[in-house]
Scaffold this active site. Structure first.
Site, PDB file in Angstrom:
ATOM      1  N   LYS A  77      28.656  38.462  24.599  1.00 31.10           N
ATOM      2  CA  LYS A  77      29.991  37.913  24.437  1.00 31.10           C
ATOM      3  C   LYS A  77      30.592  38.184  25.674  1.00 31.10           C
ATOM      4  CE  LYS A  77      34.192  38.106  23.620  1.00 31.10           C
ATOM      5  NZ  LYS A  77      34.958  37.714  24.681  1.00 31.10           N
ATOM      6  N   GLU A 137      46.832  52.970  34.180  1.00 27.67           N
ATOM      7  CA  GLU A 137      45.717  52.238  34.733  1.00 27.67           C
ATOM      8  C   GLU A 137      46.572  50.808  34.957  1.00 27.67           C
ATOM      9  OE1 GLU A 137      42.442  49.971  32.767  1.00 27.67           O
ATOM     10  OE2 GLU A 137      41.202  50.769  34.260  1.00 27.67           O
TER      11      GLU A 137
HETATM   12  P1  NAD Z   1      39.383  43.757  27.801  1.00 28.41           P
HETATM   13  O1  NAD Z   1      39.209  44.970  26.723  1.00 28.41           O
HETATM   14  O2  NAD Z   1      40.692  43.291  27.436  1.00 28.41           O
HETATM   15  O3  NAD Z   1      38.227  42.714  27.281  1.00 28.41           O
HETATM   16  C1  NAD Z   1      36.805  42.945  27.328  1.00 28.41           C
HETATM   17  C2  NAD Z   1      36.136  42.426  26.465  1.00 28.41           C
HETATM   18  O4  NAD Z   1      36.230  42.471  25.227  1.00 28.41           O
HETATM   19  C3  NAD Z   1      36.313  40.624  26.483  1.00 28.41           C
HETATM   20  O5  NAD Z   1      35.127  39.959  26.454  1.00 28.41           O
HETATM   21  C4  NAD Z   1      37.161  40.636  25.300  1.00 28.41           C
HETATM   22  O6  NAD Z   1      37.180  39.298  24.619  1.00 28.41           O
HETATM   23  C5  NAD Z   1      36.568  41.379  24.238  1.00 28.41           C
HETATM   24  N1  NAD Z   1      37.431  41.726  23.185  1.00 28.41           N
HETATM   25  C6  NAD Z   1      38.912  41.933  23.112  1.00 28.41           C
HETATM   26  N2  NAD Z   1      39.389  42.633  22.174  1.00 28.41           N
HETATM   27  C7  NAD Z   1      38.235  42.425  21.278  1.00 28.41           C
HETATM   28  C8  NAD Z   1      38.105  43.058  19.982  1.00 28.41           C
HETATM   29  N3  NAD Z   1      39.126  43.500  19.130  1.00 28.41           N
HETATM   30  N4  NAD Z   1      36.736  43.172  19.317  1.00 28.41           N
HETATM   31  C9  NAD Z   1      35.728  42.437  20.009  1.00 28.41           C
HETATM   32  N5  NAD Z   1      35.845  42.340  21.508  1.00 28.41           N
HETATM   33  C10 NAD Z   1      36.953  42.294  21.887  1.00 28.41           C
HETATM   34  O7  NAD Z   1      39.123  44.151  29.117  1.00 28.41           O
HETATM   35  P2  NAD Z   1      39.338  43.155  30.587  1.00 28.41           P
HETATM   36  O8  NAD Z   1      40.818  43.041  30.434  1.00 28.41           O
HETATM   37  O9  NAD Z   1      38.358  42.132  30.235  1.00 28.41           O
HETATM   38  O10 NAD Z   1      38.695  44.176  31.612  1.00 28.41           O
HETATM   39  C11 NAD Z   1      39.633  44.950  32.258  1.00 28.41           C
HETATM   40  C12 NAD Z   1      39.251  46.570  31.844  1.00 28.41           C
HETATM   41  O11 NAD Z   1      38.196  46.808  31.595  1.00 28.41           O
HETATM   42  C13 NAD Z   1      40.014  47.516  32.323  1.00 28.41           C
HETATM   43  O12 NAD Z   1      40.813  48.554  31.795  1.00 28.41           O
HETATM   44  C14 NAD Z   1      38.706  48.143  33.358  1.00 28.41           C
HETATM   45  O13 NAD Z   1      39.081  49.663  33.653  1.00 28.41           O
HETATM   46  C15 NAD Z   1      37.825  48.016  32.281  1.00 28.41           C
HETATM   47  N6  NAD Z   1      36.508  48.073  32.809  1.00 28.41           N
HETATM   48  C16 NAD Z   1      35.790  49.572  32.667  1.00 28.41           C
HETATM   49  C17 NAD Z   1      34.465  49.573  33.168  1.00 28.41           C
HETATM   50  C18 NAD Z   1      33.538  50.616  33.347  1.00 28.41           C
HETATM   51  O14 NAD Z   1      32.454  50.722  33.489  1.00 28.41           O
HETATM   52  N7  NAD Z   1      34.134  51.792  32.693  1.00 28.41           N
HETATM   53  C19 NAD Z   1      33.992  48.618  34.179  1.00 28.41           C
HETATM   54  C20 NAD Z   1      34.672  47.279  34.139  1.00 28.41           C
HETATM   55  C21 NAD Z   1      35.921  47.315  33.615  1.00 28.41           C
END
Ligand code: NAD
Ligand code: 6OH
Length: 519
Positions: free
Chosen positions: A211, A423
């Site tokens: 997803k 962050e």
């Molecule tokens: P996000 O958490 O908003 O979304 C990530 C994914 O999770 C999306 O596909 C979203 O649709 C899904 N999602 C959201 N809520 C959900 C739920 N309740 N149940 C299941 N799926 C759900 O993150 P984002 O805004 O897409 O990305 C940015 C964030 O990701 C930042 O905090 C960044 O630091 C982090 N990030 C971490 C790494 C790492 O390797 N540690 C790498 C890249 C990004």
């Protein structure tokens, strides 16, 4: 040709390419001739529409570039069932060399459609075409190649056991797939982060339901085409589009038929997923947010440090989980460092993502832009000095409808300020001076996160000494984002659970069965 015309022309070319080659997906048939592009789900080897659609927006100018077919609960269930059936089908008989060969074929498939993938990623994320061509897409292919090689040489434990009474046994572990793996990924490096999970999962013989982020469906849709073309058996790779809560993300994480979940995204989302997954007691691997620190000693190689930290702060418009948002500089170097980084920030070229000379694209979305601009205002309220930036640029063209913000440098915040602790995930850092090594380490470690850190010094022993004391899953000395795919990757605290990379990925995506044979 004037620059504006060139920009328009290059944008037009990429858009044409995108329209005719990328937007897709109906049982292999291109929908290039249709006016509304729809990214479909890929379930059990077939492209299928969902009952609802949502728009895919280009962050450079806010235009709608396609519609995305949102999978409903039934379709997520179908994807999980297809994956479970595929585990029992011909995929079970794919030997390790055969799986490795298939992974190489997928890598070749990505490389063969390199321009399509670049165009998809650029249009979806707004990242500069130079970055997508140098980092995102090559790494997407490299992930498959790396895990094709790694699975062939994956070590397994064996012990000859001798009991006090003389009985003996041979213990050896065999590697079985985890089963059906749910993969949920963010928007910042869409193909790179997705393939970094899909490749080891398939290498270990799993079937997956992925997803991708609702913000960036395009490269995942293309990957589904590549999977089909490469001959991946149906049901082994399934793709569902949608959001998190009350949508495909939650339908997937609440499904008892998924054997494990791997997620990259925000720490708060990780917590929500963990709560949902807990009901079915499934293993998770989480790569979450960070508030990464860099420590700069006065004896650093100044030019190398400035170049490295310019990337570390501003690459991908600061939207890399590994970006440095806190920089601690030894006091004698502080002012010179701030001025030099300011000069670099002001030299960045905020441009159309399709322009080869653009270094800095927009943020991913209107919401994210509001969040980052909110932090810029908060920094002022918290007493920061805005060394450069602090607002939104004005272009006088279509980019004013996009989601750009100015690269920003802050100083003068107390360590307790929210802008120094939370962050932001934008092109921004706070720079503070320090006097002793101990103070710098203590400040760098004073965070609930623990993802990445960097140390900049020419003093060899100090480099090692400081790096060892930093509470981070990955610490660079005199470099940043230099990544070997065999090394462990992940974070502690709010930054995640577990490690992926190399054998750590193979272990997460496998169930080990220890066999004990009496001799
Ligand atoms: P996000 O958490 O908003 O979304 C990530 C994914 O999770 C999306 O596909 C979203 O649709 C899904 N999602 C959201 N809520 C959900 C739920 N309740 N149940 C299941 N799926 C759900 O993150 P984002 O805004 O897409 O990305 C940015 C964030 O990701 C930042 O905090 C960044 O630091 C982090 N990030 C971490 C790494 C790492 O390797 N540690 C790498 C890249 C990004
Ligand atoms: C997070 O936003 C980026 C992670 C990137 C990598 O782990 C990598 O290896 O390129």
């Amino acid at each position: 040709m004037p620059q504006a015309a060139k920009n328009f022309y290059s944008w037009y070319c990429v858009w044409q390419l995108f329209k005719t080659r990328v937007l897709c997906c109906s049982d292999g048939e291109s929908t290039a001739d249709k006016s509304v592009k729809i990214f479909q789900n890929y379930i059990d080897g077939r492209f299928v529409r969902g009952p609802r659609e949502f728009p895919d927006v280009n962050p450079a100018d806010g235009s709608v570039i396609a519609q995305v077919s949102e999978a409903d609960r039934n379709q997520v269930n179908e994807a999980v069932s297809a994956a479970r059936s595929a585990l029992r089908g011909e995929w079970r008989r794919f030997s390790v060399p055969r799986r490795a060969e298939l992974l190489q074929k997928i890598a070749a498939g990505i490389e063969a459609r390199f321009r399509d993938f670049v165009a998809a990623e650029v249009a979806d994320t707004g990242k500069p075409v130079s970055l997508a061509s140098k980092v995102d897409i090559p790494r997407g292919a490299a992930n498959f190649r790396a895990f094709a090689d790694l699975i062939k040489t994956a070590p397994l434990e064996s012990f000859r056991t001798e009991m006090p009474d003389g009985a003996a046994a041979l213990n050896y572990a065999v590697r079985n797939p985890l089963g059906v793996v749910g993969i949920i990924t963010p928007w910042n490096l869409p193909l790179l982060l997705l393939t970094w999970k899909v490749a080891p999962a398939l290498a270990c013989g799993n079937c997956v339901v992925v997803k991708p982020s609702e913000e960036t469906p395009a490269s995942a849709a293309l990957l589904a085409e590549v999977m089909q073309e490469a001959g991946v058996p149906r049901g082994v790779f399934n793709l569902v589009h949608g959001f998190g809560p009350d949508s495909a993300g939650e339908f997937l994480t609440s499904h008892a038929g998924v054997d494990g979940f791997t997620f990259t995204g925000e720490s708060g989302t990780g917590a929500a997923i963990m709560r949902t997954v807990a009901a079915n007691v499934k293993p998770v691997s989480f790569e979450l947010g960070g508030k990464n620190a860099a420590i700069v000693f006065a004896d650093c190689d100044f030019d190398e440090t400035i170049a490295g930290l310019t990337d570390a702060v501003f690459m991908n418009t600061g939207q890399v989980c590994l970006c440095a948002e806190r920089i601690y500089v030894e006091r004698p170097l502080f002012e010179r460092f701030v001025l030099a980084l300011k000069k670099k920030a002001e030299a960045l070229r905020l441009g159309w993502p399709t322009d080869e000379t653009t270094t800095t694209g927009p943020l991913i979305s209107k919401n994210h832009r509001e969040k980052v601009l909110g932090y810029y205002q908060l920094a002022r309220n918290e007493g920061a000095t805005i060394v450069t930036g602090g607002g939104a640029p004005h272009f006088g063209d279509g980019r004013d409808h996009g989601f750009y913000v100015e690269p920003t440098i802050l100083t003068g915040l107390p360590e307790s300020a929210r802008c120094a602790r939370e962050e932001i995930f934008g092109p921004v850092c706070h720079i503070a001076p320090f006097d002793t090594e101990e103070e710098a380490i203590a400040k760098a470690n004073d965070t609930k996160y623990g993802l990445a850190a960097s140390v900049w010094t020419t003093h060899l022993k100090r480099g090692h000494r400081v790096a060892e004391q930093l509470r981070a899953g990955i610490t660079w000395v005199n470099c940043w984002f230099l990544r070997d795919l065999r090394t462990p990757f992940g974070g502690m605290g709010l930054s995640g659970i577990g490690r992926e990379g190399g054998v750590h990925s193979l272990n997460f995506y496998s169930e080990l069965n220890n066999i004990c044979v009496k001799l």
